[in-house]
Design a protein around this motif. Structure first.
Motif, PDB file in Angstrom:
ATOM      1  N   PHE A   5       3.012  -0.589  20.329  1.00 20.59           N
ATOM      2  CA  PHE A   5       3.606  -1.881  20.027  1.00 20.59           C
ATOM      3  C   PHE A   5       2.678  -2.612  19.074  1.00 20.59           C
ATOM      4  N   LEU A   6       3.208  -2.983  17.935  1.00 24.28           N
ATOM      5  CA  LEU A   6       2.457  -3.763  16.965  1.00 24.28           C
ATOM      6  C   LEU A   6       3.340  -4.919  16.534  1.00 24.28           C
ATOM      7  N   ASP A   7       2.877  -6.110  16.772  1.00 22.79           N
ATOM      8  CA  ASP A   7       3.600  -7.299  16.338  1.00 22.79           C
ATOM      9  C   ASP A   7       3.538  -7.356  14.815  1.00 22.79           C
ATOM     10  N   PRO A   8       4.678  -7.297  14.113  1.00 24.26           N
ATOM     11  CA  PRO A   8       4.654  -7.340  12.647  1.00 24.26           C
ATOM     12  C   PRO A   8       3.968  -8.588  12.100  1.00 24.26           C
ATOM     13  N   GLY A   9       3.879  -9.648  12.911  1.00 21.31           N
ATOM     14  CA  GLY A   9       3.176 -10.849  12.489  1.00 21.31           C
ATOM     15  C   GLY A   9       1.682 -10.640  12.310  1.00 21.31           C
ATOM     16  N   GLN A  10       1.154  -9.510  12.805  1.00 29.43           N
ATOM     17  CA  GLN A  10      -0.258  -9.189  12.626  1.00 29.43           C
ATOM     18  C   GLN A  10      -0.540  -8.577  11.253  1.00 29.43           C
ATOM     19  N   MET A  11       0.505  -8.235  10.527  1.00 31.76           N
ATOM     20  CA  MET A  11       0.331  -7.680   9.178  1.00 31.76           C
ATOM     21  C   MET A  11       0.243  -8.850   8.205  1.00 31.76           C
ATOM     22  N   THR A  12      -0.958  -9.405   8.091  1.00 31.68           N
ATOM     23  CA  THR A  12      -1.156 -10.633   7.321  1.00 31.68           C
ATOM     24  C   THR A  12      -1.892 -10.422   6.000  1.00 31.68           C
ATOM     25  N   ALA A  13      -2.353  -9.211   5.734  1.00 34.53           N
ATOM     26  CA  ALA A  13      -3.088  -8.943   4.493  1.00 34.53           C
ATOM     27  C   ALA A  13      -2.132  -8.370   3.452  1.00 34.53           C
ATOM     28  N   ARG A  14      -2.097  -8.968   2.285  1.00 34.78           N
ATOM     29  CA  ARG A  14      -1.265  -8.461   1.192  1.00 34.78           C
ATOM     30  C   ARG A  14      -2.139  -7.526   0.362  1.00 34.78           C
ATOM     31  N   LEU A  15      -1.774  -6.256   0.299  1.00 33.71           N
ATOM     32  CA  LEU A  15      -2.563  -5.236  -0.382  1.00 33.71           C
ATOM     33  C   LEU A  15      -1.757  -4.583  -1.492  1.00 33.71           C
ATOM     34  N   ASP A  16      -2.445  -4.146  -2.530  1.00 29.54           N
ATOM     35  CA  ASP A  16      -1.841  -3.296  -3.551  1.00 29.54           C
ATOM     36  C   ASP A  16      -2.207  -1.863  -3.217  1.00 29.54           C
ATOM     37  N   LEU A  17      -1.211  -0.991  -3.229  1.00 27.57           N
ATOM     38  CA  LEU A  17      -1.436   0.441  -3.050  1.00 27.57           C
ATOM     39  C   LEU A  17      -1.572   1.043  -4.439  1.00 27.57           C
ATOM     40  N   GLN A  18      -2.669   1.769  -4.676  1.00 30.49           N
ATOM     41  CA  GLN A  18      -2.911   2.350  -5.994  1.00 30.49           C
ATOM     42  C   GLN A  18      -3.125   3.846  -5.885  1.00 30.49           C
ATOM     43  N   ARG A  19      -2.709   4.544  -6.936  1.00 29.90           N
ATOM     44  CA  ARG A  19      -2.937   5.993  -6.995  1.00 29.90           C
ATOM     45  C   ARG A  19      -3.816   6.303  -8.197  1.00 29.90           C
ATOM     46  N   PRO A  20      -4.614   7.389  -8.095  1.00 33.69           N
ATOM     47  CA  PRO A  20      -5.488   7.750  -9.213  1.00 33.69           C
ATOM     48  C   PRO A  20      -4.683   8.381 -10.349  1.00 33.69           C
ATOM     49  N   VAL A  21      -5.110   8.082 -11.580  1.00 31.12           N
ATOM     50  CA  VAL A  21      -4.492   8.648 -12.773  1.00 31.12           C
ATOM     51  C   VAL A  21      -5.626   9.199 -13.634  1.00 31.12           C
ATOM     52  N   SER A  22      -5.539  10.484 -13.975  1.00 32.92           N
ATOM     53  CA  SER A  22      -6.567  11.113 -14.803  1.00 32.92           C
ATOM     54  C   SER A  22      -6.100  11.160 -16.253  1.00 32.92           C
ATOM     55  N   SER A  23      -7.041  10.913 -17.156  1.00 30.45           N
ATOM     56  CA  SER A  23      -6.753  11.055 -18.582  1.00 30.45           C
ATOM     57  C   SER A  23      -7.954  11.744 -19.223  1.00 30.45           C
ATOM     58  N   PRO A  24      -7.716  12.543 -20.274  1.00 33.73           N
ATOM     59  CA  PRO A  24      -8.827  13.258 -20.920  1.00 33.73           C
ATOM     60  C   PRO A  24      -9.883  12.275 -21.441  1.00 33.73           C
ATOM     61  N   ASP A  25     -11.154  12.648 -21.268  1.00 31.36           N
ATOM     62  CA  ASP A  25     -12.224  11.765 -21.730  1.00 31.36           C
ATOM     63  C   ASP A  25     -12.756  12.169 -23.100  1.00 31.36           C
ATOM     64  N   GLY A  26     -12.163  13.199 -23.720  1.00 36.32           N
ATOM     65  CA  GLY A  26     -12.580  13.630 -25.047  1.00 36.32           C
ATOM     66  C   GLY A  26     -13.745  14.593 -25.050  1.00 36.32           C
ATOM     67  N   GLN A  27     -14.290  14.905 -23.889  1.00 37.63           N
ATOM     68  CA  GLN A  27     -15.423  15.824 -23.803  1.00 37.63           C
ATOM     69  C   GLN A  27     -15.147  16.958 -22.830  1.00 37.63           C
ATOM     70  N   GLY A  28     -13.874  17.207 -22.572  1.00 38.83           N
ATOM     71  CA  GLY A  28     -13.497  18.295 -21.684  1.00 38.83           C
ATOM     72  C   GLY A  28     -13.344  17.891 -20.231  1.00 38.83           C
ATOM     73  N   GLY A  29     -13.620  16.661 -19.933  1.00 40.67           N
ATOM     74  CA  GLY A  29     -13.491  16.162 -18.561  1.00 40.67           C
ATOM     75  C   GLY A  29     -12.326  15.199 -18.461  1.00 40.67           C
ATOM     76  N   ALA A  30     -12.367  14.396 -17.443  1.00 45.09           N
ATOM     77  CA  ALA A  30     -11.294  13.433 -17.239  1.00 45.09           C
ATOM     78  C   ALA A  30     -11.872  12.101 -16.777  1.00 45.09           C
ATOM     79  N   ALA A  31     -11.250  11.032 -17.230  1.00 50.17           N
ATOM     80  CA  ALA A  31     -11.574   9.692 -16.763  1.00 50.17           C
ATOM     81  C   ALA A  31     -10.501   9.300 -15.753  1.00 50.17           C
ATOM     82  N   VAL A  32     -10.930   8.795 -14.627  1.00 44.12           N
ATOM     83  CA  VAL A  32      -9.983   8.427 -13.573  1.00 44.12           C
ATOM     84  C   VAL A  32      -9.850   6.909 -13.534  1.00 44.12           C
ATOM     85  N   SER A  33      -8.610   6.450 -13.576  1.00 42.87           N
ATOM     86  CA  SER A  33      -8.309   5.041 -13.391  1.00 42.87           C
ATOM     87  C   SER A  33      -7.253   4.953 -12.294  1.00 42.87           C
ATOM     88  N   PHE A  34      -6.879   3.771 -11.918  1.00 46.05           N
ATOM     89  CA  PHE A  34      -5.894   3.599 -10.853  1.00 46.05           C
ATOM     90  C   PHE A  34      -4.749   2.745 -11.350  1.00 46.05           C
TER      91      PHE A  34
END
Length: 111
Positions: A5-34
């Motif tokens: 049992f969880l009172d929905p009124g206890q969900m008081t924090a507004r959060l953003d859900l983010q996922r990682p996104v990789s893009s080439p860094d120009g040196q054969g690796g990847a830069a990760v942003s969200f």
């Protein structure tokens, strides 16, 4: 299994859900942003803290349980953001297997 049992009124924090996104860094690796995929209400429960030391720098790790309404697409490696705080999702579970909630086990980033 007993229902949670969880009172929905206890969900008081507004959060953003983010996922990682990789893009080439120009040196054969990847830069990760969200990128933000959703904004949602949650309950944040501090769980533990532990001292850390790396390269002679002292710090600490904070862990949290973050409760959200169940949704598809949650994966380890995603994160929640609240203001300047980030919470990396390490694992998640359905606490009573009723498909109502997810409990995400997170580490606070940047500490």
């Amino acid at each position: 299994m007993q229902h949670v049992f969880l009172d929905p009124g206890q969900m008081t924090a507004r959060l953003d859900l983010q996922r990682p996104v990789s893009s080439p860094d120009g040196q054969g690796g990847a830069a990760v942003s969200f990128e933000t995929v959703a904004s949602l209400w949650a309950r944040i429960e501090p769980v533990s803290h532990a001292p850390t030391e790396a390269a002679s720098q002292r710090g600490f790790t904070l862990t949290h349980r973050i409760w959200i309404a169940r949704r598809d697409g949650i994966e380890a490696g995603m994160r929640f953001v609240k203001g300047g705080r980030g919470f990396a999702i390490r694992a998640f579970r359905d606490p009573d297997e009723t498909r109502r909630y997810l409990v995400c086990h997170c580490e606070e980033e940047g500490r």
